[in-house]
Structure formats: structure tokens, C-alpha cells
Design an enzyme around this catalytic site. Structure first.
Site, PDB file in Angstrom:
ATOM      1  N   SER A 255       0.827  -1.198   0.000  1.00  0.00           N
ATOM      2  CA  SER A 255       0.000   0.000   0.000  1.00  0.00           C
ATOM      3  C   SER A 255       0.859   1.246   0.000  1.00  0.00           C
ATOM      4  O   SER A 255       2.012   1.221   0.431  1.00  0.00           O
ATOM      5  CB  SER A 255      -0.895   0.014   1.241  1.00  0.00           C
ATOM      6  OG  SER A 255      -0.074   0.225   2.376  1.00  0.00           O
ATOM      7  N   LYS A 256       0.256   2.309  -0.475  1.00  0.00           N
ATOM      8  CA  LYS A 256       0.904   3.616  -0.540  1.00  0.00           C
ATOM      9  C   LYS A 256       1.397   4.052   0.827  1.00  0.00           C
ATOM     10  O   LYS A 256       2.390   4.743   0.934  1.00  0.00           O
ATOM     11  CB  LYS A 256      -0.131   4.643  -1.003  1.00  0.00           C
ATOM     12  CG  LYS A 256      -0.075   4.959  -2.475  1.00  0.00           C
ATOM     13  CD  LYS A 256      -0.895   6.193  -2.718  1.00  0.00           C
ATOM     14  CE  LYS A 256      -1.622   6.058  -4.042  1.00  0.00           C
ATOM     15  NZ  LYS A 256      -2.571   7.080  -4.319  1.00  0.00           N
TER      16      LYS A 256
END
Ligand code: GLU
Length: 487
Positions: A255-256
Site C-alpha cells: 500500500s501507498k
């Protein structure tokens, strides 16, 4: 059984950047096509108008290009089955959806979002899976037609038969089975008239003669819907290969929040495309040996879908940096110098002119000590400017009162010489240490701090040779001043 030459596709939705997971999907499709003499096409799945991002398609294509992943057919490279932008194929989807409607595989639904929400809440409260309850399935054709001509909002849904099994083979996972009881009556055409991903994707894969669908595991749960659609249309089902999830170091889904996920970010940070592609290729695939360094050509040679794992692949940034260093070192000096010049142009030294000859020497002194080109600027600024602050610990350890005298002696010696080679500097130093009856280290260490400001780095003779006699003398004199100010 499909036995023609493989045709594969990368079918991203343009979100504004190329996700590293997308890069892996594109790469595996590309490698598979290259390896099998097949065709790789790029199709842009841009039917979700709410997610439309200006310039996203161009930036996606640029990122693929930067990585060296070239497609045979796609936007700007029209083949026989275009257009390759789904937003330009709306009539095709409409036409095929009517076919599904006529044969009863799809039906119009007029339920309001309020009704759907209440239904979902009730199902959740009862602990059952939220699913559309086929409320509109029983509407007659006439009634549906009337409501549509009255301008009522509607969608088209896939009629999923209850109590059946959908079974398909996945090249990576083997036999995969889903019960139709777990599958919702998927919306095929939205109320804005645009198709959903599922409908457009299946129609295009069929019309574009796709033989192998290679995509991320997150699409696995959509595949039974697609299989049902192929069956409803009476079309041959392509082969599937669902690639393993990408995971953060803590094994959560990549994930970012835990790091960069856009190819553009890695590019901006100075990663080489060769390293990124090599790294991404190893996210879920190995040739079955210990080999980790691959060029794109070697990947084409070694790749096979059969050797892709099911288990999630951990995104290990340390490995990416290691690969970057490996790929960087295999570049010629001239190539690294070219990259260094780009870095310099963006740096505080942009107004200073350095010759290629000078930069080549800097690169050769530093290439074994860096993982990124920008580290040349960060770790050896002294090649671009004289030190203005000196490492405290290094000064304390290396600059003694005697060292000012030793440096002075060395400077005097250099002044009498031409200094055309590294060896000239070395011989001069040994001459001084012999005369003074001291060890070479007693000049080498303070000299290093004097010319570089720090205690480590490439060989000191490399440094002085590269910066040259005049600059070396200037830096030595300034250091002598600092060690024992003349007052
Ligand atoms: N448009 C989908 C995506 O954004 C494509 C999935 C597929 O390859 O079927 O990834």
C-alpha cells in the site's frame, strides 16, 4: 483448446500513474508474448468516468516506454481489433449487451440505491452475504420497456443461476471453483449507459482474440462472473493466470501508506529502469535457481508462467537497491557520466562547467561505492566544490599540530612537480615521509580531510589527481590555516 499464437494484453484503468503491480502485470504479459512469439497489446479500460484523470493515459504509456516495455498493438499502434480505448467502444458493448438480454442471461433492474442499501443492511443484520435479490428479474419485457421509455433510471444485470458451480483452470493456481450462490447479479451496464469493467473486459478479450489472461490475483474473484459471461455469449474461454499479490515487508497488501507504489516515484528517486524491471520480474517468479540479476533479454529467455508462484511476493526495497547497484555498475563510464550530468544540471552545481573527461574520472573513482548516481553528488561533493565544513570527528582524529607541518611539507613538494599522474602525488608523499621519518598514514589521513572534508571515500591519490594540483594546494593551504591559524 486454444492453440493459435498467444495474444495477451495489459488492460489498465488510467488512474494517473503506473502502479508497480501494474508494471509487473505488463511485464509478465510482455515477457510471455516475447518468449512465445505472441502479440502483446495495451488496452485502456477507461469506462469509469468518475475516475477519469486528465493526462493519465499519456503518463501510463510514458512509464511503460521508460521501462522498455513495448506493445505490438494499442493506442497509437492500431492493429485490426481496435479501438484500444474502451471509451471509444461503447456501441460494441451496447450491441452485445442486447444479445444477453434477449437470451435471458441479463435483465433490467430499476431498483433505487435506497432499496439496495436497505436490502444490504437487512442482509448484514441477518448475517448473510449482501447480494441483489433478483427483485426485477420477474418484470415482463413490456413493463421494463415502458419504464425505460418513461425515463426511469436503470441498470442491466447478469442473471447468475443459483446452485451451480463455476470451475476454471488457472495456469498458476490449478483448478479453481466458485459456487454461483456466492456471486452477486453483477451490473453489466450502469445507469449512465457505460459498461462495467466485467462486461467490457470480457467482450474485448473475446473480440481482441486474447488467448491468455495474465492479471493480478485481485481479479480472481471476478473470474467466475467472466466465465459465466463467456458461456452466456457462447464464446471460447481464454486461459487464466492470476499473479500473486504484492505484499509489504509485514506481509500486508502493498500500500501507498508503507512506501512508494508508483513507477514514477522510483524513477524520480534515481532507480534505473533495468533494476526496477529486474526487481519486479522477481516478484512472484524465479527461474528455479539462485540467479537474481537479469537483463530484459535474459528475462525473456528465462520466463515461463508455469514458474510463477501462488504465494504473495514481498516487496523488498533492500533488494531493489542492491539490484540498482548491480545494474549501475554494468553501465559504461560514459553512460554513468551522462546520468551524472543530468543530476548535476538539477543540482546546486548546475552553473559550473565540468568536462566529460573530469566527470569520467569522478565516475571511475566512485562507481564501486554507490547504488545510485545521485550518491556521487551526496557522498563526494568535494569533486564539485571545495569543502567548507569539515567532519568534526575526522578533524579531531586526523588534524594534529604536527599534521599542519606535514601538509606544508607535502604542499612544498607538490609545487616543484608537474603532477601529471596519480603516481606523481604518491611519490611526492613518500619522499616527504622518508625525509620526515614518519609513516605514510601520517600525511595521508590529514591530507584526505584537507581535500575532501571527510574521513572516507575513494583513494586519496585518486581524489588529488582528479581535482588537480592547483586545487589540491589551495585546499591544503586552507586546512593549514584552520589547523594552526597564523596570527
Ligand atoms: N482494468 C483492470 C485493471 O485496472 C484490468 C483487469 C484485467 O486485467 O482484467 O487492472
Amino acid at each position: 483448446m486454444i492453440c493459435e499464437t498467444p495474444r495477451v494484453r495489459f488492460a489498465p484503468s488510467p488512474t494517473g500513474y503506473l502502479h508497480v503491480g501494474g508494471l509487473r502485470t505488463a511485464l509478465y504479459n510482455y515477457l510471455f508474448a516475447k518468449k512465445t512469439g505472441g502479440t502483446f497489446l495495451l488496452r485502456i479500460e477507461d469506462t469509469d468516468r468518475k475516475r477519469y484523470v486528465e493526462g493519465a493515459i499519456e503518463s501510463l504509456i510514458n512509464s511503460l516506454k521508460w521501462c522498455g516495455i513495448d506493445y505490438n498493438e494499442g493506442p497509437g499502434k492500431e492493429g485490426n481489433v481496435g479501438p484500444y480505448l474502451q471509451s471509444e467502444r461503447l456501441d460494441i458493448y451496447k450491441h452485445h449487451s442486447l444479445h444477453l438480454l434477449e437470451q435471458g442471461s441479463a435483465y433490467y433492474c430499476f431498483c433505487t440505491s435506497e432499496r439496495i442499501n436497505i436490502l444490504r443492511e437487512q442482509q448484514e443484520a441477518a448475517g448473510t452475504q449482501p447480494k441483489y435479490d433478483k427483485h426485477c428479474l420477474t418484470l415482463s419485457k413490456k413493463e421494463a420497456a415502458d419504464r425505460i421509455s418513461n425515463g426511469e433510471n436503470h441498470v442491466l444485470r447478469l442473471n447468475i443461476p443459483a446452485g451451480n458451480k463455476v470451475v476454471f483452470d488457472d495456469i498458476i493456481r490449478g483448478k479453481v471453483e466458485f459456487s454461483t450462490d456466492t456471486i452477486d447479479d453483477q451490473i453489466l451496464i450502469k445507469s449512465d449507459g457505460y459498461p462495467t469493467y466485467h462486461l467490457a473486459n470480457v467482450i474485448d478479450d473475446h473480440l481482441m482474440n486474447i488467448t491468455h489472461i495474465i492479471r493480478g490475483e485481485e481479479w480472481l474473484s471476478s473470474t467466475p462472473k467472466h466465465v459465466l459471461l463467456y458461456q452466456s455469449f457462447g464464446w471460447e474461454i481464454p486461459l487464466f493466470a492470476h499473479l500473486p499479490l504484492l505484499l509489504n515487508a509485514d506481509r500486508s497488501k502493498l500500500s501507498k501508506r508503507q512506501g512508494d507504489v508508483a513507477v514514477e516515484d522510483y524513477r524520480a528517486k534515481g532507480f534505473l529502469k533495468e533494476a526496477l524491471v529486474n526487481f519486479v520480474a522477481l516478484l512472484g517468479w524465479t527461474a528455479g535457481d539462485d540467479k537474481e540479476y537479469y537483463s530484459l533479454e535474459e528475462l525473456v529467455e528465462a520466463f515461463s508462467l508455469e514458474r510463477v508462484n501462488k504465494a504473495g511476493a514481498v516487496f523488498d526495497l533492500q533488494k531493489l537497491s542492491w539490484l540498482n547497484a548491480e545494474h549501475l555498475r554494468r553501465n559504461s563510464t560514459a553512460d554513468i557520466t551522462r546520468m551524472l550530468k543530468e543530476e548535476l544540471a538539477e543540482s546546486e552545481y548546475s552553473s559550473i562547467l565540468f568536462t566529460d573527461e573530469y566527470l569520467n574520472l569522478v565516475v571511475d573513482a566512485m562507481r564501486e561505492r554507490i547504488s545510485f548516481v545521485h550518491e556521487i553528488l551526496e557522498n563526494s561533493k568535494y569533486f564539485f566544490t571545495a569543502p567548507d565544513d569539515y567532519d568534526e570527528a575526522a578533524i579531531k582524529k586526523r588534524w594534529t599540530t604536527e599534521s599542519a607541518m606535514y601538509l606544508n611539507k607535502y604542499a612544498g613538494e607538490l609545487e616543484t612537480l608537474q603532477c601529471t599522474s596519480k603516481e606523481d602525488y604518491e611519490h611526492a608523499l613518500h619522499k616527504c615521509t622518508d625525509e620526515l621519518g614518519i609513516k605514510a598514514a601520517q600525511i595521508i589521513h590529514p591530507l584526505r580531510v584537507a581535500v575532501s572534508g571527510v574521513g572516507g571515500g575513494p583513494g586519496v591519490y585518486d581524489i588529488v589527481f582528479i581535482i588537480g594540483k592547483e586545487e589540491t594546494l589551495r585546499r591544503i593551504r586552507r586546512s593549514i590555516e584552520l589547523i594552526s591559524p597564523s596570527r
